[in-house]
Scaffold this motif. Structure first.
Motif, mmCIF file in Angstrom:
data_model
loop_
_atom_site.group_PDB
_atom_site.id
_atom_site.type_symbol
_atom_site.label_atom_id
_atom_site.label_comp_id
_atom_site.label_asym_id
_atom_site.label_seq_id
_atom_site.Cartn_x
_atom_site.Cartn_y
_atom_site.Cartn_z
ATOM 1 N N ARG A 67 0.798 -1.224 0.000
ATOM 2 C CA ARG A 67 0.000 0.000 0.000
ATOM 3 C C ARG A 67 0.835 1.281 0.000
ATOM 4 N N GLU A 68 2.107 1.210 0.393
ATOM 5 C CA GLU A 68 2.956 2.402 0.414
ATOM 6 C C GLU A 68 3.624 2.592 -0.942
ATOM 7 N N GLN A 69 3.650 3.823 -1.407
ATOM 8 C CA GLN A 69 4.155 4.093 -2.741
ATOM 9 C C GLN A 69 5.664 3.851 -2.857
ATOM 10 N N SER A 70 6.419 4.204 -1.827
ATOM 11 C CA SER A 70 7.871 4.005 -1.900
ATOM 12 C C SER A 70 8.215 2.518 -1.983
ATOM 13 N N ARG A 71 7.555 1.711 -1.213
ATOM 14 C CA ARG A 71 7.782 0.263 -1.280
ATOM 15 C C ARG A 71 7.244 -0.308 -2.578
ATOM 16 N N CYS A 72 6.135 0.232 -3.012
ATOM 17 C CA CYS A 72 5.512 -0.275 -4.232
ATOM 18 C C CYS A 72 6.426 -0.086 -5.443
ATOM 19 N N ARG A 73 7.034 1.068 -5.537
ATOM 20 C CA ARG A 73 7.957 1.307 -6.657
ATOM 21 C C ARG A 73 9.117 0.323 -6.632
ATOM 22 N N PHE A 74 9.670 0.093 -5.461
ATOM 23 C CA PHE A 74 10.783 -0.847 -5.350
ATOM 24 C C PHE A 74 10.335 -2.267 -5.682
ATOM 25 N N ILE A 75 9.185 -2.671 -5.189
ATOM 26 C CA ILE A 75 8.671 -4.021 -5.452
ATOM 27 C C ILE A 75 8.414 -4.218 -6.940
ATOM 28 N N GLU A 76 7.798 -3.247 -7.568
ATOM 29 C CA GLU A 76 7.524 -3.337 -9.001
ATOM 30 C C GLU A 76 8.814 -3.308 -9.821
ATOM 31 N N TYR A 77 9.772 -2.484 -9.405
ATOM 32 C CA TYR A 77 11.053 -2.425 -10.107
ATOM 33 C C TYR A 77 11.761 -3.773 -10.036
ATOM 34 N N MET A 78 11.802 -4.372 -8.856
ATOM 35 C CA MET A 78 12.467 -5.665 -8.708
ATOM 36 C C MET A 78 11.739 -6.758 -9.490
ATOM 37 N N ARG A 79 10.431 -6.684 -9.521
ATOM 38 C CA ARG A 79 9.658 -7.679 -10.265
ATOM 39 C C ARG A 79 9.963 -7.600 -11.756
ATOM 40 N N VAL A 80 9.953 -6.394 -12.291
ATOM 41 C CA VAL A 80 10.236 -6.219 -13.716
ATOM 42 C C VAL A 80 11.696 -6.546 -14.021
ATOM 43 N N MET A 81 12.608 -6.177 -13.127
ATOM 44 C CA MET A 81 14.022 -6.444 -13.370
ATOM 45 C C MET A 81 14.312 -7.946 -13.387
ATOM 46 N N THR A 82 13.717 -8.707 -12.483
ATOM 47 C CA THR A 82 13.976 -10.151 -12.488
ATOM 48 C C THR A 82 13.415 -10.806 -13.743
ATOM 49 N N ILE A 83 12.280 -10.308 -14.215
ATOM 50 C CA ILE A 83 11.730 -10.858 -15.455
ATOM 51 C C ILE A 83 12.597 -10.452 -16.643
ATOM 52 N N CYS A 84 13.083 -9.215 -16.655
ATOM 53 C CA CYS A 84 13.968 -8.760 -17.736
ATOM 54 C C CYS A 84 15.294 -9.511 -17.736
ATOM 55 N N GLN A 85 15.747 -9.943 -16.568
ATOM 56 C CA GLN A 85 16.994 -10.716 -16.503
ATOM 57 C C GLN A 85 16.875 -12.014 -17.291
ATOM 58 N N ILE A 86 15.717 -12.649 -17.230
ATOM 59 C CA ILE A 86 15.516 -13.894 -17.981
ATOM 60 C C ILE A 86 15.551 -13.621 -19.480
ATOM 61 N N ASP A 87 14.834 -12.598 -19.915
ATOM 62 C CA ASP A 87 14.833 -12.255 -21.336
ATOM 63 C C ASP A 87 16.226 -11.863 -21.824
ATOM 64 N N ALA A 88 16.915 -11.087 -21.018
ATOM 65 C CA ALA A 88 18.261 -10.659 -21.401
ATOM 66 C C ALA A 88 19.241 -11.819 -21.386
ATOM 67 N N SER A 89 19.038 -12.822 -20.536
ATOM 68 C CA SER A 89 19.922 -13.995 -20.554
ATOM 69 C C SER A 89 19.745 -14.784 -21.839
ATOM 70 N N PHE A 90 18.486 -14.901 -22.297
ATOM 71 C CA PHE A 90 18.264 -15.536 -23.599
ATOM 72 C C PHE A 90 18.950 -14.741 -24.704
ATOM 73 N N LEU A 91 18.871 -13.431 -24.626
ATOM 74 C CA LEU A 91 19.505 -12.575 -25.620
ATOM 75 C C LEU A 91 21.021 -12.724 -25.596
ATOM 76 N N ALA A 92 21.612 -12.745 -24.402
ATOM 77 C CA ALA A 92 23.067 -12.904 -24.295
ATOM 78 C C ALA A 92 23.511 -14.258 -24.816
#
Length: 143
Positions: A67-92
């Motif tokens: 419910r807190e915006q500061s935590r929410c941004r961090f949680i969403e950033y980490m969620r997207v970053m971990t998913i992007c890591q998988i895509d980028a590993s396939f790319l690498a």
């Protein structure tokens, strides 16, 4: 109820990735560049699944965190970053295999330096691709 099924599937996926990584790391003859890239891909999947297990457990048992915006941004950033890591590993992996097949006569593309350049560049790429979530996200909660 569906959250527990997702958590179980993610836990099974993380165990499979872990069991795939262990022989590659501990048996010396398996340590060739293609297997190292496969290990990195499995490690990215493992980290992403562990993150999402924690995410769903917090979603079920500690919903107030979202419910807190500061935590929410961090949680969403980490969620997207971990998913992007998988895509980028396939790319690498694709870039490394492509360059090793096309430029097989050039010694630079056979070295481990090129392998680590591919791995590090994909990690930086995934971090940079997920930055707009940190900068643009304006909602009050993640729910």
């Amino acid at each position: 109820m569906y959250v527990y099924i997702i958590i179980s599937a993610l836990f099974l996926l993380s165990l499979i990735c872990l069991f795939y990584i262990i022989p590659i790391q501990f048996v010396r003859r398996f340590r060739n560049p293609n297997n190292i890239l496969t290990t990195y891909l499995c490690l990215s999947i493992f980290i992403c699944s562990i993150y999402h297990i924690i995410y769903f457990l917090l979603f079920v048992y500690a919903e107030h965190i979202f419910r807190e915006q500061s935590r929410c941004r961090f949680i969403e950033y980490m969620r997207v970053m971990t998913i992007c890591q998988i895509d980028a590993s396939f790319l690498a992996t694709s870039i490394y295999r492509y360059t090793s097949l096309i430029y097989y006569w050039k010694p630079f593309f056979k070295r481990k330096q090129w392998l680590f350049i591919c791995i590090i560049s994909q990690a930086v790429l995934a971090i940079l691709l997920s930055l707009p979530i940190w900068l643009i996200r304006d909602s009050v909660s993640c729910l």
